[in-house]
Design a protein around this motif. Structure first.
Motif, PDB file in Angstrom:
ATOM      1  N   VAL A 214       0.558  -1.347  -0.197  1.00 30.11           N
ATOM      2  CA  VAL A 214       0.546  -0.268  -0.141  1.00 30.11           C
ATOM      3  C   VAL A 214       0.495   1.562   0.142  1.00 30.11           C
ATOM      4  CG1 VAL A 214      -1.862   1.611   1.487  1.00 30.11           C
ATOM      5  CG2 VAL A 214      -2.242  -1.053   1.390  1.00 30.11           C
ATOM      6  N   GLN A 215       2.235   1.520   0.927  1.00 24.87           N
ATOM      7  CA  GLN A 215       3.100   2.504   1.016  1.00 24.87           C
ATOM      8  C   GLN A 215       4.182   2.332  -0.612  1.00 24.87           C
ATOM      9  OE1 GLN A 215       3.219   3.933   3.643  1.00 24.87           O
ATOM     10  NE2 GLN A 215       4.246   5.655   2.183  1.00 24.87           N
ATOM     11  N   VAL A 216       3.948   1.496  -1.359  1.00 24.30           N
ATOM     12  CA  VAL A 216       4.255   1.926  -2.774  1.00 24.30           C
ATOM     13  C   VAL A 216       3.312   2.312  -3.641  1.00 24.30           C
ATOM     14  CG1 VAL A 216       5.367   0.497  -5.155  1.00 24.30           C
ATOM     15  CG2 VAL A 216       5.888  -0.253  -2.150  1.00 24.30           C
ATOM     16  N   LEU A 217       1.999   2.337  -3.349  1.00 24.57           N
ATOM     17  CA  LEU A 217       1.140   2.255  -4.653  1.00 24.57           C
ATOM     18  C   LEU A 217       0.840   3.835  -3.853  1.00 24.57           C
ATOM     19  CD1 LEU A 217      -1.758  -0.402  -3.793  1.00 24.57           C
ATOM     20  CD2 LEU A 217      -0.246   0.299  -6.032  1.00 24.57           C
ATOM     21  N   ILE A 218       0.897   4.032  -2.494  1.00 23.94           N
ATOM     22  CA  ILE A 218       0.780   6.072  -2.491  1.00 23.94           C
ATOM     23  C   ILE A 218       1.896   6.138  -2.995  1.00 23.94           C
ATOM     24  CG2 ILE A 218       0.938   7.474  -0.085  1.00 23.94           C
ATOM     25  CD1 ILE A 218      -0.687   5.458   1.527  1.00 23.94           C
ATOM     26  N   GLU A 219       2.507   5.929  -2.725  1.00 24.57           N
ATOM     27  CA  GLU A 219       3.789   6.540  -3.318  1.00 24.57           C
ATOM     28  C   GLU A 219       3.876   6.554  -4.734  1.00 24.57           C
ATOM     29  OE1 GLU A 219       7.513   4.179  -2.696  1.00 24.57           O
ATOM     30  OE2 GLU A 219       7.159   4.530  -0.245  1.00 24.57           O
ATOM     31  N   HIS A 220       3.518   5.846  -5.739  1.00 25.61           N
ATOM     32  CA  HIS A 220       2.867   6.550  -7.124  1.00 25.61           C
ATOM     33  C   HIS A 220       1.466   7.304  -7.009  1.00 25.61           C
ATOM     34  CE1 HIS A 220       5.595   3.215  -8.088  1.00 25.61           C
ATOM     35  NE2 HIS A 220       5.623   3.546  -9.091  1.00 25.61           N
ATOM     36  N   GLY A 221       1.107   7.647  -6.596  1.00 28.69           N
ATOM     37  CA  GLY A 221       0.159   8.800  -6.346  1.00 28.69           C
ATOM     38  C   GLY A 221      -1.458   7.885  -5.850  1.00 28.69           C
ATOM     39  N   LEU A 222      -1.057   7.074  -5.346  1.00 27.17           N
ATOM     40  CA  LEU A 222      -2.954   6.398  -5.217  1.00 27.17           C
ATOM     41  C   LEU A 222      -3.139   6.822  -4.400  1.00 27.17           C
ATOM     42  CD1 LEU A 222      -4.968   4.302  -6.118  1.00 27.17           C
ATOM     43  CD2 LEU A 222      -4.241   2.565  -5.318  1.00 27.17           C
ATOM     44  N   GLN A 223      -4.443   7.588  -3.642  1.00 23.21           N
ATOM     45  CA  GLN A 223      -5.226   7.318  -2.220  1.00 23.21           C
ATOM     46  C   GLN A 223      -5.376   6.380  -1.909  1.00 23.21           C
ATOM     47  OE1 GLN A 223      -7.566  11.064  -1.767  1.00 23.21           O
ATOM     48  NE2 GLN A 223      -7.084  11.078  -4.493  1.00 23.21           N
ATOM     49  N   ILE A 242      -3.143  -3.899   9.590  1.00 17.72           N
ATOM     50  CA  ILE A 242      -2.915  -3.101   8.576  1.00 17.72           C
ATOM     51  C   ILE A 242      -4.339  -0.899   8.715  1.00 17.72           C
ATOM     52  CG2 ILE A 242      -4.346  -2.788   5.900  1.00 17.72           C
ATOM     53  CD1 ILE A 242      -3.431  -5.990   6.157  1.00 17.72           C
ATOM     54  N   LEU A 243      -5.636  -2.274   8.828  1.00 14.31           N
ATOM     55  CA  LEU A 243      -6.187  -0.791   8.843  1.00 14.31           C
ATOM     56  C   LEU A 243      -6.500   0.333   9.608  1.00 14.31           C
ATOM     57  CD1 LEU A 243      -9.676  -2.829   8.702  1.00 14.31           C
ATOM     58  CD2 LEU A 243      -8.360  -1.537   7.032  1.00 14.31           C
ATOM     59  N   GLN A 244      -5.622   0.133  10.969  1.00  9.64           N
ATOM     60  CA  GLN A 244      -4.895   1.024  11.726  1.00  9.64           C
ATOM     61  C   GLN A 244      -3.933   2.167  11.143  1.00  9.64           C
ATOM     62  OE1 GLN A 244      -3.231  -0.730  15.183  1.00  9.64           O
ATOM     63  NE2 GLN A 244      -5.651  -0.345  16.131  1.00  9.64           N
ATOM     64  N   GLU A 245      -3.284   1.480  10.309  1.00  5.73           N
ATOM     65  CA  GLU A 245      -2.054   1.870   9.372  1.00  5.73           C
ATOM     66  C   GLU A 245      -2.699   3.049   8.092  1.00  5.73           C
ATOM     67  OE1 GLU A 245       1.878   3.357   8.745  1.00  5.73           O
ATOM     68  OE2 GLU A 245       0.967   1.888  10.665  1.00  5.73           O
ATOM     69  N   PHE A 246      -3.666   1.878   7.853  1.00  7.68           N
ATOM     70  CA  PHE A 246      -4.554   2.866   6.013  1.00  7.68           C
ATOM     71  C   PHE A 246      -5.861   2.666   6.638  1.00  7.68           C
ATOM     72  CE2 PHE A 246      -0.335   1.116   5.023  1.00  7.68           C
ATOM     73  CZ  PHE A 246       0.118   2.197   4.312  1.00  7.68           C
ATOM     74  N   PRO A 247      -6.586   3.566   7.597  1.00  4.18           N
ATOM     75  CA  PRO A 247      -8.116   3.466   7.918  1.00  4.18           C
ATOM     76  C   PRO A 247      -8.824   3.763   6.232  1.00  4.18           C
ATOM     77  CG  PRO A 247      -7.050   5.713   8.742  1.00  4.18           C
ATOM     78  CD  PRO A 247      -6.244   4.459   8.407  1.00  4.18           C
ATOM     79  N   GLU A 248      -8.401   4.465   5.534  1.00  3.11           N
ATOM     80  CA  GLU A 248      -9.408   4.762   4.800  1.00  3.11           C
ATOM     81  C   GLU A 248      -9.427   3.504   4.006  1.00  3.11           C
ATOM     82  OE1 GLU A 248      -7.752   8.142   3.414  1.00  3.11           O
ATOM     83  OE2 GLU A 248      -8.993   8.954   3.943  1.00  3.11           O
ATOM     84  N   ILE A 249      -8.077   2.432   3.607  1.00  2.00           N
ATOM     85  CA  ILE A 249      -8.676   1.457   2.439  1.00  2.00           C
ATOM     86  C   ILE A 249      -9.625   0.485   3.066  1.00  2.00           C
ATOM     87  CG2 ILE A 249      -6.129   1.737   2.113  1.00  2.00           C
ATOM     88  CD1 ILE A 249      -5.945  -1.405   3.004  1.00  2.00           C
ATOM     89  N   THR A 250     -10.247   0.035   2.060  1.00  2.29           N
ATOM     90  CA  THR A 250     -11.260  -1.042   2.447  1.00  2.29           C
ATOM     91  C   THR A 250     -10.767  -3.064   2.106  1.00  2.29           C
ATOM     92  OG1 THR A 250     -12.945  -0.140   1.555  1.00  2.29           O
ATOM     93  CG2 THR A 250     -13.411  -2.369   1.156  1.00  2.29           C
ATOM     94  N   LEU A 251     -10.807  -3.679   3.333  1.00  2.00           N
ATOM     95  CA  LEU A 251     -10.688  -4.483   3.518  1.00  2.00           C
ATOM     96  C   LEU A 251     -11.761  -6.157   3.242  1.00  2.00           C
ATOM     97  CD1 LEU A 251      -7.380  -6.103   6.098  1.00  2.00           C
ATOM     98  CD2 LEU A 251      -9.605  -7.406   4.718  1.00  2.00           C
ATOM     99  N   LEU A 252     -11.357  -6.596   2.274  1.00  2.00           N
ATOM    100  CA  LEU A 252     -12.626  -7.420   2.223  1.00  2.00           C
ATOM    101  C   LEU A 252     -12.005  -9.023   1.709  1.00  2.00           C
ATOM    102  CD1 LEU A 252     -15.485  -9.101   1.372  1.00  2.00           C
ATOM    103  CD2 LEU A 252     -14.408  -8.405  -1.269  1.00  2.00           C
TER     104      LEU A 252
END
Length: 272
Positions: A214-223, A242-252
């Motif tokens: 996810v950090q790599v995707l963020i570095e490529h400009g993805l929210q 995962i959700l504490q580090e990135f609370p905005e992503i959705t985990l299914l």
């Protein structure tokens, strides 16, 4: 279609769906007879909300820290079909052929529900008989990203639903002693920062690999809010990390259990 390969111009605007997705907290699975409770933090249903008490089959109680992760944690409603697939995948006596067959079935269920989480709008079409039909169409600008190697097992399931979807890849390996994740390879569509991303990784154990991806995707400009993480099995610890580090992503995922089937990749690809 949800897999349309064109990028979306308004993906960063946070446009709300025109149709409401009904979500409830998990209810018991035939509780009066079996005592099993569906391991769902949020599951698509009829909109009635009921509290989830965290009791899972096979000793997978969750605890309040995981239950408080909020609506970004979504699990498929537990039914006999899903539970059988989970059982066969976990059984050490399962042949590789049966393992791959059941894994592919479970992957397809997760992918289908993942596509159902993507944004859509109302539309009207004309039928061959000349009648007008009120339906929906998915917004453009979606792609998949698999975390190699085990994430590649989910690529075919996504392509079976979306023939033309573009799929990027990330190779991350963890240090055997420190468990620290390190990125070795990453290749994405050039406009990934304007897309909704279905991030595929079947087994979430510590969550470290996904956090790094996810950090790599963020570095490529993805929210982060444009990332939907598709997984088959997750530990409570991994989901929480995962959700504490990135609370905005959705985990299914299909299951939260303290013991994840970490043999999945080796068994699926026959490298045991």
């Amino acid at each position: 279609m949800p897999c349309h390969n064109q990028s979306s111009n308004d993906v960063s605007t946070g446009q709300e769906h025109n149709l409401t997705k009904h979500v409830r907290f998990a209810a018991s699975r035939n509780a009066s007879s079996s005592g099993l409770v569906a391991p769902c933090a949020a599951a698509v249903d009829d909109g009635n909300k009921q509290p989830f008490n965290g009791n899972l089959p096979n000793g997978g109680g969750l605890g309040p820290d995981v239950l408080n992760l909020g609506p970004q944690l979504k699990l498929l409603p537990l039914n006999s079909q899903i539970l059988e697939l989970q059982t066969i995948i976990r059984d050490k006596t399962t042949s590789r052929g049966d393992f791959v067959f059941c894994a592919d079935r479970l992957i397809r269920l997760v992918v289908e529900e993942g596509l159902n989480q993507l944004p859509y709008s109302e539309c009207t079409v004309t039928t061959p008989t000349g009648h007008m039909y009120e339906g929906v169409k998915f917004e453009r600008g979606n792609c998949g990203v698999s975390i190699m190697r085990s994430g590649e097992a989910m690529e075919q399931g996504l392509r079976d639903c979306c023939r033309s979807i573009r799929i990027g890849k990330i190779l991350i390996q963890s240090d055997e002693d420190t468990q620290e994740a390190k990125v070795y390879y990453a290749k994405f569509p050039p406009d990934i920062n304007r897309r909704k991303v279905l991030l595929m990784y079947p087994i979430l154990s510590t969550g470290n690999t996904v956090i790094e991806a996810v950090q790599v995707l963020i570095e490529h400009g993805l929210q982060p809010k444009h990332i939907l993480l598709l997984s088959l099995f997750s530990t409570p610890h991994g989901a929480k990390a995962i959700l504490q580090e990135f609370p905005e992503i959705t985990l299914l995922t299909t299951e939260l259990h303290p013991v994840a089937p970490t043999h999945f990749g080796q068994k699926y690809f026959g490298t045991e």
